[in-house]
Structures are given as structure tokens and as C-alpha cells.
Design an enzyme around this catalytic site. Structure first.
Site, PDB file in Angstrom:
ATOM      1  N   CYS A 103     -11.969   8.656 -51.452  1.00 29.76           N
ATOM      2  CA  CYS A 103     -13.398   8.799 -51.742  1.00 29.76           C
ATOM      3  C   CYS A 103     -13.993  10.064 -51.145  1.00 29.76           C
ATOM      4  O   CYS A 103     -14.763  10.773 -51.803  1.00 29.76           O
ATOM      5  CB  CYS A 103     -14.159   7.573 -51.260  1.00 29.76           C
ATOM      6  SG  CYS A 103     -14.090   7.285 -49.462  1.00 29.76           S
ATOM      7  N   HIS A 121     -16.872   4.872 -46.010  1.00 30.13           N
ATOM      8  CA  HIS A 121     -16.803   5.169 -47.447  1.00 30.13           C
ATOM      9  C   HIS A 121     -17.906   6.158 -47.790  1.00 30.13           C
ATOM     10  O   HIS A 121     -19.023   6.065 -47.282  1.00 30.13           O
ATOM     11  CB  HIS A 121     -16.972   3.896 -48.268  1.00 30.13           C
ATOM     12  CG  HIS A 121     -17.084   4.143 -49.742  1.00 30.13           C
ATOM     13  ND1 HIS A 121     -16.038   4.639 -50.496  1.00 30.13           N
ATOM     14  CD2 HIS A 121     -18.126   3.969 -50.601  1.00 30.13           C
ATOM     15  CE1 HIS A 121     -16.431   4.755 -51.763  1.00 30.13           C
ATOM     16  NE2 HIS A 121     -17.688   4.358 -51.851  1.00 30.13           N
TER      17      HIS A 121
END
Length: 336
Positions: free
Chosen positions: A209, A95
């Protein structure tokens, strides 16, 4: 049985025909391969519920003094690190976020973009008994909050300075973030390519993301940020497919005048991806997924509010962690 488009000749092996098919495919999907932007963000349906609250400590992006000097940090950690530690880090499922530190106030900030209702809801729909069409909870959004959790990013990931900007540049970036967040609203897990080759046709690009962070870096470069020369890698989950086949939208497939056979096929495809209550149930559905995707080369993709059929091909799915260089900026009036 769904058929390949007429312009995709599976038996053709000539060099010229391959090039022609590639050009036709690029032209055909030119408007569809990136997610569309919308005029506004719709209110989320109450049916969509998050197990973990989205952006629980979020705050408005502050207005910085123009003469401020702000450090910009690359932040990266394994997905669900808070729950599983470095488990997904071993698979390079990461992430991404970006951090800021003001030299005038000493305050730190974190900015990231992720799904409102968790990854599973953004990747596969709910099949509600009271609805014919699959029901999607697939919005994603930006989250800005004060502080940088050093331990979270450093322990199993990355926290590294990538550039320095002025307060004026930060304020311009904040205006862009507002626009980007209000118009780019749907999360897309999958990248879909024709082959593993780096020059392969990208049928559909993901919107998650890392793409937000890459857009943010590019905006800062456009404003004059000069990035350090360091290697930056990002995760992509790729499906490999022949030329996709357009099926229609929710109304044309599931509406009163829709194609009932196709509607049943789409719902049947998504059924094994539902949440599972038992281990046995999980493995039974996993075998169904393998049979459909690998043995029968089928996948249904929901993209830009439309459904597409993907004629899957080897290696079917791959998780990659590849370098995407930091952008090259030019000094402007906003420069430090």
C-alpha cells in the site's frame, strides 16, 4: 544442503573483497530486485477467497473539470484498525491511502491499494493436496471510492493536507492509476536487505500500500504538484539476508522434470505458515518457524513468479517506521 554462491566468500574480511562482492550482488540482482510489470491483469482463481470483500463500495474515478481545485490528503491508520483499533498502531504497522476533495463539487474521495485476498494469502501460499506447487492468492489492486471516513483516519492515524492540484492534473493522474493498476498486479510483503544499515543493499523491494501512495505522490509531483514540507513516515517489514540464491520457477522446480528434493523443501518450509485452528497448533508451528528461519538461517521467497533461497542473518526480521520525504515537484502547465 543448499550452498552459498561461489562469488560470496563468507570468510573474506578484506575491504576490497567486500566492495567487489557488493558490486557483483547489485549487478546479479539488478533485474530481480523490483517487481515486474505485466501486460494485463489475469482473472483471479475462484479458489482464492477473501474473508472481507475487496473494495466493496468502489467506483470509477470521475473526470474532473480542468479548472477545479482539488485538495490532496495523506491518509494513514493502523492495519486492521476496523477490527483491532490501535493495537497494530503501537507496533507502527500502518496502512496508507490518499484522499481528494473537489472545490467545485465539495465531494471527497479515497484511493488506496491493497491485497485482494488479505495479507496472509499475499505473504504465504496455500499447499493444496491436489497440486505439487504452492498455490498463491497474491494479487493486489487499487480501490477508489467516494467519501473519506474522517473518524477512521483521524482517531488513530493521520489525515493531513499535503498539496493542492488542478482538475487537469487529477485527470492525468487517473490515467496513470489505470496503467499502474493493470500492470503492477502482485502484492509483496517483504523488503529484503543485506543489513540494517541505511546504505545496505536492497535485494528485493516490497510492493504494498505505501509504495502505491509513494508512486502516486511522485506522479503528482511530475505533473507539477508542490507538496507541503511535513514529515511522512511509512512502515516496512524487512528480512535480513546474505546474497539470495536463485532456485527456479514453478515449472523448473515442481514440474514433471523438476527437482523433487527442492520441491519438497519449499513445501516443507511453507507448511508451518498455514492458518491454525488451535492455540497449541499455532505454538507448535511457531517453534518450527523459529528453528528454520533463526536457528538454521533459511527462508524461501517467491518473487516475480520465481523462488529464491535467502540465507538469513541477524537481526533476521525488523519492522521499521521511517521517514520518506514528500517529492519535490516543478510547476508545469497542469499546475494550480
Amino acid at each position: 544442503m543448499l550452498q552459498y554462491p561461489a562469488n560470496l566468500d563468507k570468510k573474506s574480511t578484506g575491504k576490497n573483497s567486500d566492495v567487489s562482492a557488493g558490486l557483483l550482488a547489485l549487478l546479479w540482482l539488478r533485474k530481480s530486485r523490483v517487481l515486474e510489470r505485466f501486460d494485463y491483469r489475469p482473472k483471479a482463481d475462484p479458489y482464492c477467497q477473501a474473508r472481507y470483500t475487496f473494495c466493496p463500495t468502489g467506483s470509477a474515478i470521475p473526470v474532473m473539470k480542468e479548472e477545479d481545485v482539488i485538495e490532496v490528503y495523506r491518509l494513514q491508520a493502523p492495519v486492521w484498525e476496523f477490527k483491532y483499533g490501535d493495537l497494530l498502531g503501537h507496533l507502527k504497522i500502518m496502512h496508507d491511502a490518499v484522499g481528494f476533495k473537489s472545490s467545485l463539487t465539495g465531494k471527497n474521495y479515497t484511493m488506496e491499494w491493497y491485497e485482494l485476498f488479505q495479507l496472509g494469502n499475499c505473504t504465504f501460499p496455500h499447499l493444496r493436496p491436489d497440486m505439487d506447487a504452492p498455490f498463491w492468492c497474491n494479487q493486489g489492486a487499487a480501490c477508489f471510492y467516494e467519501g473519506i471516513d474522517d473518524a477512521h483516519w483521524k482517531e488513530n492515524g493521520t489525515l493531513v493536507l499535503v498539496t493542492t492540484i488542478s482538475g487537469a492534473m487529477f485527470n492525468e493522474m487517473a490515467k496513470w492509476v489505470k496503467y499502474d493498476n493493470e500492470t503492477g498486479i502482485y502484492y509483496e510483503t517483504w523488503t529484503v536487505q543485506a543489513s540494517p544499515n541505511k546504505q545496505s543493499i536492497v535485494w528485493f523491494d516490497s510492493y504494498e500500500c505505501s509504495k502505491f501512495i509513494l508512486r502516486t505522490y511522485q506522479k503528482l509531483a511530475d505533473l507539477g504538484a508542490i507538496f507541503k514540507k511535513i514529515q511522512t513516515n511509512y512502515t516496512s517489514i524487512i528480512l535480513f539476508s546474505g546474497e539470495p540464491i536463485y532456485l527456479g520457477n514453478e515449472t523448473s522446480i515442481f514440474g514433471p522434470l523438476g527437482n523433487k528434493t527442492l520441491a519438497a523443501a519449499v513445501r516443507d518450509f511453507y507448511y508451518p505458515f498455514k492458518p491454525h485452528r488451535t492455540v497449541r497448533e499455532f505454538f507448535v508451528d511457531l517453534l518450527k518457524i523459529i528453528d528454520r528461519v533463526i536457528l538454521n538461517h533459511q527462508f524461501y521467497l517467491f518473487y516475480n513468479l520465481e523462488y529464491w533461497f535467502l540465507p538469513m542473518k541477524f537481526p533476521y526480521l525488523k519492522i521499521i517506521y521511517e521517514e520518506v520525504p514528500l517529492p519535490i515537484g516543478n510547476k508545469t502547465s497542469f499546475g494550480v
